[in-house]
Design a protein around this motif. Structure first.
Motif, PDB file in Angstrom:
ATOM      1  N   GLU A   7      45.372  75.674  69.096  1.00  0.00           N
ATOM      2  CA  GLU A   7      44.687  74.725  69.686  1.00  0.00           C
ATOM      3  C   GLU A   7      44.678  73.542  69.285  1.00  0.00           C
ATOM      4  O   GLU A   7      45.017  72.743  70.167  1.00  0.00           O
ATOM      5  CB  GLU A   7      43.230  74.490  70.497  1.00  0.00           C
ATOM      6  N   ALA A   8      44.138  72.936  67.961  1.00  0.00           N
ATOM      7  CA  ALA A   8      44.039  71.467  67.592  1.00  0.00           C
ATOM      8  C   ALA A   8      45.674  71.323  66.872  1.00  0.00           C
ATOM      9  O   ALA A   8      46.373  70.056  67.266  1.00  0.00           O
ATOM     10  CB  ALA A   8      43.386  71.606  65.958  1.00  0.00           C
ATOM     11  N   ILE A   9      46.419  71.836  66.730  1.00  0.00           N
ATOM     12  CA  ILE A   9      47.869  72.653  66.538  1.00  0.00           C
ATOM     13  C   ILE A   9      48.987  71.573  67.981  1.00  0.00           C
ATOM     14  O   ILE A   9      49.099  70.810  68.102  1.00  0.00           O
ATOM     15  CB  ILE A   9      48.742  73.265  66.162  1.00  0.00           C
ATOM     16  N   ARG A  10      48.039  72.238  69.096  1.00  0.00           N
ATOM     17  CA  ARG A  10      48.565  72.215  69.948  1.00  0.00           C
ATOM     18  C   ARG A  10      48.342  71.093  71.021  1.00  0.00           C
ATOM     19  O   ARG A  10      49.233  70.075  71.346  1.00  0.00           O
ATOM     20  CB  ARG A  10      47.973  73.385  71.624  1.00  0.00           C
ATOM     21  N   ASN A  11      47.161  70.433  70.516  1.00  0.00           N
ATOM     22  CA  ASN A  11      46.412  68.554  70.835  1.00  0.00           C
ATOM     23  C   ASN A  11      47.364  68.329  70.269  1.00  0.00           C
ATOM     24  O   ASN A  11      47.218  66.886  70.915  1.00  0.00           O
ATOM     25  CB  ASN A  11      44.935  69.303  70.818  1.00  0.00           C
ATOM     26  N   GLU A  15      50.012  64.751  71.187  1.00  0.00           N
ATOM     27  CA  GLU A  15      50.058  63.005  71.053  1.00  0.00           C
ATOM     28  C   GLU A  15      51.313  62.606  70.244  1.00  0.00           C
ATOM     29  O   GLU A  15      51.824  62.031  70.143  1.00  0.00           O
ATOM     30  CB  GLU A  15      49.199  63.512  69.644  1.00  0.00           C
ATOM     31  N   ASN A  16      52.336  63.979  69.103  1.00  0.00           N
ATOM     32  CA  ASN A  16      52.750  63.361  69.193  1.00  0.00           C
ATOM     33  C   ASN A  16      54.454  64.153  69.873  1.00  0.00           C
ATOM     34  O   ASN A  16      55.030  65.817  69.211  1.00  0.00           O
ATOM     35  CB  ASN A  16      53.177  64.579  67.618  1.00  0.00           C
ATOM     36  N   GLN A  17      54.827  64.004  71.088  1.00  0.00           N
ATOM     37  CA  GLN A  17      55.756  64.601  71.934  1.00  0.00           C
ATOM     38  C   GLN A  17      57.207  65.228  71.057  1.00  0.00           C
ATOM     39  O   GLN A  17      57.829  65.865  71.897  1.00  0.00           O
ATOM     40  CB  GLN A  17      55.674  64.459  73.395  1.00  0.00           C
ATOM     41  N   ILE A  27      55.716  71.393  61.423  1.00  0.00           N
ATOM     42  CA  ILE A  27      57.270  70.148  62.786  1.00  0.00           C
ATOM     43  C   ILE A  27      57.743  69.835  62.208  1.00  0.00           C
ATOM     44  O   ILE A  27      58.134  69.680  61.367  1.00  0.00           O
ATOM     45  CB  ILE A  27      55.683  69.785  63.335  1.00  0.00           C
ATOM     46  N   GLU A  28      58.610  69.622  63.381  1.00  0.00           N
ATOM     47  CA  GLU A  28      60.172  69.101  62.915  1.00  0.00           C
ATOM     48  C   GLU A  28      60.742  68.014  63.878  1.00  0.00           C
ATOM     49  O   GLU A  28      60.294  67.878  65.113  1.00  0.00           O
ATOM     50  CB  GLU A  28      61.079  70.817  63.562  1.00  0.00           C
ATOM     51  N   ARG A  29      61.469  66.736  63.590  1.00  0.00           N
ATOM     52  CA  ARG A  29      61.954  65.674  64.492  1.00  0.00           C
ATOM     53  C   ARG A  29      63.187  65.683  64.261  1.00  0.00           C
ATOM     54  O   ARG A  29      63.185  65.821  63.345  1.00  0.00           O
ATOM     55  CB  ARG A  29      61.087  64.847  64.836  1.00  0.00           C
ATOM     56  N   LYS A  30      63.918  65.091  64.600  1.00  0.00           N
ATOM     57  CA  LYS A  30      65.582  65.246  64.786  1.00  0.00           C
ATOM     58  C   LYS A  30      65.297  63.533  65.078  1.00  0.00           C
ATOM     59  O   LYS A  30      64.859  62.846  66.200  1.00  0.00           O
ATOM     60  CB  LYS A  30      66.491  65.787  65.131  1.00  0.00           C
ATOM     61  N   TYR A  31      65.965  62.912  63.973  1.00  0.00           N
ATOM     62  CA  TYR A  31      66.297  61.055  64.591  1.00  0.00           C
ATOM     63  C   TYR A  31      67.464  61.036  64.539  1.00  0.00           C
ATOM     64  O   TYR A  31      68.270  61.201  63.373  1.00  0.00           O
ATOM     65  CB  TYR A  31      64.984  60.347  63.285  1.00  0.00           C
TER      66      TYR A  31
END
Length: 98
Positions: A7-11, A15-17, A27-31
């Motif tokens: 639940e905390a991860i989902r929240n 916040e970090n869409q 968690i992963e993001r492409k820039y």
């Protein structure tokens, strides 16, 4: 640091869409950058911040596309620190991208 529950991860992801959950523990993001050297400058900034925090992500450089994956090995999953750094990486991106 303590591992976050689902639940905390989902929240935190709300916040970090721009970040996505992968394999349940990363968690992963492409820039994307306009040119190669801006991407390399970003990687250097991420590396310096990560070294200061002693918390190091996986970084992949594919020409003008930089992928960052982060987790907390000691906690065997995601922690507050992972999301704190994700936000700081996003801030670095906005500074360098301009």
């Amino acid at each position: 640091m303590e591992k976050l529950n689902e639940e905390a991860i989902r929240n935190k992801l709300i916040e970090n869409q721009n970040w996505k959950l992968t394999d349940g523990k990363w968690i992963e993001r492409k820039y994307r950058f306009q040119d190669y050297l801006n991407g390399i400058e970003f990687v250097q900034s991420v590396a310096q911040l990560s070294e200061q925090k002693n918390h190091h992500p996986f970084i992949s450089i594919d020409y003008k596309l930089i992928t960052i994956k982060i987790t907390s090995w000691r906690a065997k999953g995601l922690t507050e620190l992972d999301f704190e750094l994700a936000q700081k990486y996003d801030e670095l991106y906005l500074q360098i991208k301009k």
